[in-house]
Design a protein around this motif. Structure first.
Motif, PDB file in Angstrom:
ATOM      1  N   ILE A 410      49.837  22.308  76.686  1.00  0.00           N
ATOM      2  CA  ILE A 410      49.971  22.273  78.059  1.00  0.00           C
ATOM      3  C   ILE A 410      48.607  22.189  78.987  1.00  0.00           C
ATOM      4  O   ILE A 410      48.411  21.575  79.895  1.00  0.00           O
ATOM      5  CB  ILE A 410      50.750  23.731  78.646  1.00  0.00           C
ATOM      6  CG1 ILE A 410      52.135  23.693  78.306  1.00  0.00           C
ATOM      7  CG2 ILE A 410      50.780  23.822  80.408  1.00  0.00           C
ATOM      8  CD1 ILE A 410      53.057  24.879  78.419  1.00  0.00           C
ATOM      9  N   GLU A 411      47.727  23.142  78.205  1.00  0.00           N
ATOM     10  CA  GLU A 411      46.205  23.181  78.922  1.00  0.00           C
ATOM     11  C   GLU A 411      45.626  21.682  78.717  1.00  0.00           C
ATOM     12  O   GLU A 411      45.071  21.226  79.666  1.00  0.00           O
ATOM     13  CB  GLU A 411      45.553  24.034  77.931  1.00  0.00           C
ATOM     14  CG  GLU A 411      45.884  25.389  78.356  1.00  0.00           C
ATOM     15  CD  GLU A 411      44.863  26.374  77.355  1.00  0.00           C
ATOM     16  OE1 GLU A 411      44.493  26.324  76.275  1.00  0.00           O
ATOM     17  OE2 GLU A 411      44.837  27.617  77.771  1.00  0.00           O
ATOM     18  N   LYS A 416      43.963  16.696  81.610  1.00  0.00           N
ATOM     19  CA  LYS A 416      44.215  15.082  81.410  1.00  0.00           C
ATOM     20  C   LYS A 416      44.783  14.742  82.881  1.00  0.00           C
ATOM     21  O   LYS A 416      44.187  13.577  83.282  1.00  0.00           O
ATOM     22  CB  LYS A 416      45.216  14.781  80.463  1.00  0.00           C
ATOM     23  CG  LYS A 416      45.501  13.211  80.443  1.00  0.00           C
ATOM     24  CD  LYS A 416      46.447  12.865  79.352  1.00  0.00           C
ATOM     25  CE  LYS A 416      46.957  11.441  79.188  1.00  0.00           C
ATOM     26  NZ  LYS A 416      48.000  11.194  78.332  1.00  0.00           N
ATOM     27  N   HIS A 417      45.531  15.589  83.604  1.00  0.00           N
ATOM     28  CA  HIS A 417      46.059  14.946  84.571  1.00  0.00           C
ATOM     29  C   HIS A 417      45.460  15.445  85.875  1.00  0.00           C
ATOM     30  O   HIS A 417      46.177  15.682  87.208  1.00  0.00           O
ATOM     31  CB  HIS A 417      47.728  15.092  84.550  1.00  0.00           C
ATOM     32  CG  HIS A 417      48.318  14.045  83.821  1.00  0.00           C
ATOM     33  ND1 HIS A 417      48.257  12.858  83.794  1.00  0.00           N
ATOM     34  CD2 HIS A 417      48.934  14.366  82.629  1.00  0.00           C
ATOM     35  CE1 HIS A 417      49.053  12.330  83.009  1.00  0.00           C
ATOM     36  NE2 HIS A 417      49.400  13.439  81.961  1.00  0.00           N
ATOM     37  N   ILE A 421      51.134  19.010  88.606  1.00  0.00           N
ATOM     38  CA  ILE A 421      52.134  19.614  88.021  1.00  0.00           C
ATOM     39  C   ILE A 421      53.077  18.269  87.566  1.00  0.00           C
ATOM     40  O   ILE A 421      53.616  18.165  86.397  1.00  0.00           O
ATOM     41  CB  ILE A 421      52.750  20.451  88.918  1.00  0.00           C
ATOM     42  CG1 ILE A 421      51.907  21.653  89.002  1.00  0.00           C
ATOM     43  CG2 ILE A 421      54.052  20.947  88.381  1.00  0.00           C
ATOM     44  CD1 ILE A 421      51.408  22.298  87.969  1.00  0.00           C
ATOM     45  N   SER A 422      53.540  17.326  88.383  1.00  0.00           N
ATOM     46  CA  SER A 422      54.724  16.504  88.233  1.00  0.00           C
ATOM     47  C   SER A 422      54.047  15.505  87.040  1.00  0.00           C
ATOM     48  O   SER A 422      55.085  15.465  86.086  1.00  0.00           O
ATOM     49  CB  SER A 422      54.809  15.700  89.355  1.00  0.00           C
ATOM     50  OG  SER A 422      55.277  16.242  90.510  1.00  0.00           O
ATOM     51  N   LYS A 423      52.873  14.853  86.927  1.00  0.00           N
ATOM     52  CA  LYS A 423      52.585  14.350  85.824  1.00  0.00           C
ATOM     53  C   LYS A 423      52.431  15.063  84.601  1.00  0.00           C
ATOM     54  O   LYS A 423      52.955  14.526  83.292  1.00  0.00           O
ATOM     55  CB  LYS A 423      51.264  13.564  85.951  1.00  0.00           C
ATOM     56  CG  LYS A 423      51.285  12.382  87.143  1.00  0.00           C
ATOM     57  CD  LYS A 423      50.095  12.018  87.520  1.00  0.00           C
ATOM     58  CE  LYS A 423      49.938  10.999  88.651  1.00  0.00           C
ATOM     59  NZ  LYS A 423      48.590  10.370  89.092  1.00  0.00           N
ATOM     60  N   THR A 424      52.206  16.228  84.577  1.00  0.00           N
ATOM     61  CA  THR A 424      51.831  17.040  83.136  1.00  0.00           C
ATOM     62  C   THR A 424      53.112  17.323  82.698  1.00  0.00           C
ATOM     63  O   THR A 424      53.649  17.129  81.449  1.00  0.00           O
ATOM     64  CB  THR A 424      51.467  18.413  83.491  1.00  0.00           C
ATOM     65  OG1 THR A 424      49.861  18.028  84.206  1.00  0.00           O
ATOM     66  CG2 THR A 424      51.186  19.241  82.486  1.00  0.00           C
ATOM     67  N   ALA A 425      54.181  17.682  83.776  1.00  0.00           N
ATOM     68  CA  ALA A 425      55.680  17.970  83.415  1.00  0.00           C
ATOM     69  C   ALA A 425      56.213  16.548  82.694  1.00  0.00           C
ATOM     70  O   ALA A 425      56.967  16.758  81.464  1.00  0.00           O
ATOM     71  CB  ALA A 425      56.554  18.387  84.426  1.00  0.00           C
ATOM     72  N   GLU A 426      56.147  15.519  83.393  1.00  0.00           N
ATOM     73  CA  GLU A 426      56.672  14.277  82.750  1.00  0.00           C
ATOM     74  C   GLU A 426      56.038  13.950  81.386  1.00  0.00           C
ATOM     75  O   GLU A 426      56.830  13.455  80.550  1.00  0.00           O
ATOM     76  CB  GLU A 426      56.189  13.184  83.815  1.00  0.00           C
ATOM     77  CG  GLU A 426      56.927  11.673  83.249  1.00  0.00           C
ATOM     78  CD  GLU A 426      56.470  10.557  84.451  1.00  0.00           C
ATOM     79  OE1 GLU A 426      56.929   9.746  83.984  1.00  0.00           O
ATOM     80  OE2 GLU A 426      55.803  11.193  85.506  1.00  0.00           O
ATOM     81  N   GLY A 429      57.806  16.365  78.885  1.00  0.00           N
ATOM     82  CA  GLY A 429      59.006  16.029  78.587  1.00  0.00           C
ATOM     83  C   GLY A 429      59.816  17.390  79.344  1.00  0.00           C
ATOM     84  O   GLY A 429      60.918  17.598  78.725  1.00  0.00           O
ATOM     85  N   LEU A 430      59.200  17.958  80.346  1.00  0.00           N
ATOM     86  CA  LEU A 430      59.695  19.213  80.935  1.00  0.00           C
ATOM     87  C   LEU A 430      60.109  18.793  82.413  1.00  0.00           C
ATOM     88  O   LEU A 430      59.776  17.790  82.978  1.00  0.00           O
ATOM     89  CB  LEU A 430      58.740  20.112  80.759  1.00  0.00           C
ATOM     90  CG  LEU A 430      58.270  20.868  79.404  1.00  0.00           C
ATOM     91  CD1 LEU A 430      57.131  21.728  79.349  1.00  0.00           C
ATOM     92  CD2 LEU A 430      59.521  21.412  78.725  1.00  0.00           C
ATOM     93  N   SER A 431      60.998  19.600  82.952  1.00  0.00           N
ATOM     94  CA  SER A 431      61.136  19.843  84.431  1.00  0.00           C
ATOM     95  C   SER A 431      60.189  20.545  85.009  1.00  0.00           C
ATOM     96  O   SER A 431      59.296  21.294  84.181  1.00  0.00           O
ATOM     97  CB  SER A 431      62.503  20.536  84.684  1.00  0.00           C
ATOM     98  OG  SER A 431      62.253  21.801  84.555  1.00  0.00           O
ATOM     99  N   ARG A 432      59.800  20.419  86.249  1.00  0.00           N
ATOM    100  CA  ARG A 432      58.863  20.967  86.782  1.00  0.00           C
ATOM    101  C   ARG A 432      59.190  22.449  87.038  1.00  0.00           C
ATOM    102  O   ARG A 432      58.162  23.408  86.625  1.00  0.00           O
ATOM    103  CB  ARG A 432      58.561  20.604  88.495  1.00  0.00           C
ATOM    104  CG  ARG A 432      57.913  19.275  88.651  1.00  0.00           C
ATOM    105  CD  ARG A 432      57.984  18.879  90.142  1.00  0.00           C
ATOM    106  NE  ARG A 432      57.570  19.898  91.088  1.00  0.00           N
ATOM    107  CZ  ARG A 432      56.348  19.870  91.294  1.00  0.00           C
ATOM    108  NH1 ARG A 432      55.616  18.794  91.067  1.00  0.00           N
ATOM    109  NH2 ARG A 432      55.942  20.610  92.106  1.00  0.00           N
ATOM    110  N   ALA A 433      60.233  23.125  86.946  1.00  0.00           N
ATOM    111  CA  ALA A 433      60.677  24.321  86.776  1.00  0.00           C
ATOM    112  C   ALA A 433      60.253  24.975  85.567  1.00  0.00           C
ATOM    113  O   ALA A 433      59.815  26.011  85.307  1.00  0.00           O
ATOM    114  CB  ALA A 433      62.139  24.671  87.183  1.00  0.00           C
ATOM    115  N   ALA A 434      60.609  24.035  84.657  1.00  0.00           N
ATOM    116  CA  ALA A 434      60.512  24.810  83.157  1.00  0.00           C
ATOM    117  C   ALA A 434      58.771  24.870  82.868  1.00  0.00           C
ATOM    118  O   ALA A 434      58.537  25.702  82.017  1.00  0.00           O
ATOM    119  CB  ALA A 434      61.099  23.803  82.064  1.00  0.00           C
ATOM    120  N   LEU A 435      58.035  23.892  83.332  1.00  0.00           N
ATOM    121  CA  LEU A 435      56.648  23.879  83.208  1.00  0.00           C
ATOM    122  C   LEU A 435      56.071  25.055  83.643  1.00  0.00           C
ATOM    123  O   LEU A 435      55.319  25.637  83.373  1.00  0.00           O
ATOM    124  CB  LEU A 435      56.010  22.676  83.612  1.00  0.00           C
ATOM    125  CG  LEU A 435      54.468  22.549  83.517  1.00  0.00           C
ATOM    126  CD1 LEU A 435      54.087  22.698  82.245  1.00  0.00           C
ATOM    127  CD2 LEU A 435      53.897  21.345  84.343  1.00  0.00           C
TER     128      LEU A 435
END
Length: 445
Positions: A410-411, A416-417, A421-426, A429-435
């Motif tokens: 995650i870190e 990297k992004h 949040i949106s790009k990191t979650a994508e 492979g997670l939803s924003r809420a899960a991230l």
């Protein structure tokens, strides 16, 4: 020929099927109801004692995969657990009917049916319904396992205090930690215990039918609205409505839910008249509403409205001392369900139960023990019956290592992004809420 005293409901969108079923069944059973609109099923169940329900799997032209039937089956089993469901399906749709059996349906019949087979199946279902009602009546009022860990005792202590009030309650916890059982526990100890308890799984509710399901609709409000129909809030009047997975409500629909909670009134789709509702509201989620609120994905005013009292249910990994007693509680329950006597755990099975990670929490344990009860043929529950033979001594340390790896991943993705949040979650492979939940878990600001 003496008729069997039982209430039978048949649901099918084809009038000729309803007519044929009624003609056959009324010769053998006292009370026959028919319904062409499946959306009225819960309202009818709330007003009548229905022992057996026969239901089609498909209701709209062009939708032949049985999903509507599966969704309705789940709703009916949650609303009226002792109503026994028989599925009706065409020859080519047997696979979907088998899925229904796994979700609690009693049996299925093929259309067109054989009349003798239909009558025999319904009679068996009536006997099953009577057995389930007898078991339900014999249950002690306390049918939930609490345990002795400090965290769970604190949660149920809060529940006892809040049950005597009408305060809104938000129940937090991972999947499978018993949020639904906690909601029922609060309702059963409230002054509304004799009134309806309506469970709504918002996670399974398509946003296109959100308003009509929750608030009801007037005849003509949309194409299939053939009669005035109350929503879940009206069905729960004087009782409790449990809004499960509240974090899944889309932002643009949250304001409508907030208005109902604030004003204690619902307006059916297609009507201008507001109808008063007297309901106690309990919500639950496995998401971090604080994180969603901070990200403007959950309304802050709605969050504070539903959160008069917050109860956190701990995962099983934080209540290790409860694992063996909980397993015994579930074994006793399943032994009763399947009418099995003197079932016990083998020592190595209990040992593995205490080692297992139980990432699916109580729901996972319940499923594994039910499987074991079905498979056991000598009165002893073994490790192989529970399917826990892959658990090894190093599991705890492996979990810690996996957590470290997840945090590092995650870190790196956030860096990297540029903390997007949106790009990191994508990427992960997670939803924003899960991230957000994972970031909160690892205290990552």
């Amino acid at each position: 020929m003496k008729k069997t005293q039982a209430g039978i409901l048949v649901i099918d969108d084809k009038e000729d099927i309803l007519f044929a079923a009624k003609m056959v069944l009324k010769k053998h059973f006292e009370e026959i109801h028919t319904l062409a609109d499946p959306k009225k099923a819960l309202a009818l169940l709330s007003e009548n004692r229905i022992d057996v329900l026969l239901m089609d799997m498909n209701y709209r032209i062009g939708f032949e995969d049985g999903r509507e039937g599966i969704y309705l089956l789940k709703e009916i089993k949650a609303f009226s657990p002792t109503t026994v469901v028989i599925l009706m399906t065409a020859f080519g749709k047997v696979e979907t009917a088998v899925e229904g059996l796994k979700l609690g349906a009693f049996d299925y019949i093929l259309k067109p049916w054989d009349n003798d087979k239909l009558i025999a199946t319904v009679k068996q279902a009536v006997a099953e319904s009577r057995r389930e009602r007898k078991q339900e009546q014999a249950k002690p009022k306390e049918s939930v396992f609490i345990g002795g860990s400090p965290a769970i005792k604190r949660a149920y202590s809060l529940a006892e205090k809040v049950a005597a009030t009408d305060a809104n309650v938000l129940i937090l916890g991972e999947n499978g930690t018993g949020k639904s059982a906690m909601a029922r526990h609060i309702h059963q100890r409230s002054q509304r215990a004799a009134q309806p308890f309506v469970h709504v799984d918002l996670g399974a509710l398509n946003e296109n039918i959100f308003e009509s399901e929750l608030f009801g609709y007037a005849r003509g409000a949309f194409t299939d609205a053939k009669a005035d129909t109350p929503g879940r809030f009206e069905l729960a009047d004087k009782g409790t409505i449990f809004l499960d997975e509240i974090g899944n409500v889309p932002l643009h629909l949250q304001s409508k839910l907030l208005q109902v909670i604030q004003n204690k009134q619902v307006t059916r789709l297609g009507e201008a008249k507001a109808r008063p509702v007297d309901v106690r509201i309990i919500t639950a989620t496995n998401a971090s509403l604080k994180a969603l609120t901070a990200a403007r994905e959950f309304r802050e005013d709605l969050y504070y409205r539903i959160n008069t009292m917050e109860i956190l249910l701990p995962p099983l990994r934080e209540r290790r001392e409860d694992l063996a007693p909980l397993a015994q509680f579930l074994l006793d329950a399943m032994a009763g369900k399947y009418e099995r006597d003197t079932l016990v755990f083998a020592p190595d099975a209990l040992n593995q139960i205490e080692k297992h990670a139980w990432n699916g929490n109580i729901r996972e344990m319940e499923n594994r023990i039910e499987r074991a009860v079905i498979l056991s043929d000598n009165g002893m529950i073994n490790v192989s019956d529970l399917d826990l033979d892959i658990i090894i001594e190093t599991e705890v340390s492996q979990d810690i290592q996996l957590s470290d790896m997840e945090r590092t991943a995650i870190e790196r993705a956030l860096q990297k992004h540029g903390n997007n949040i949106s790009k990191t979650a994508e990427e992960l492979g997670l939803s924003r809420a899960a991230l957000y939940r994972r970031m909160e878990k690892y205290d990552m600001k």
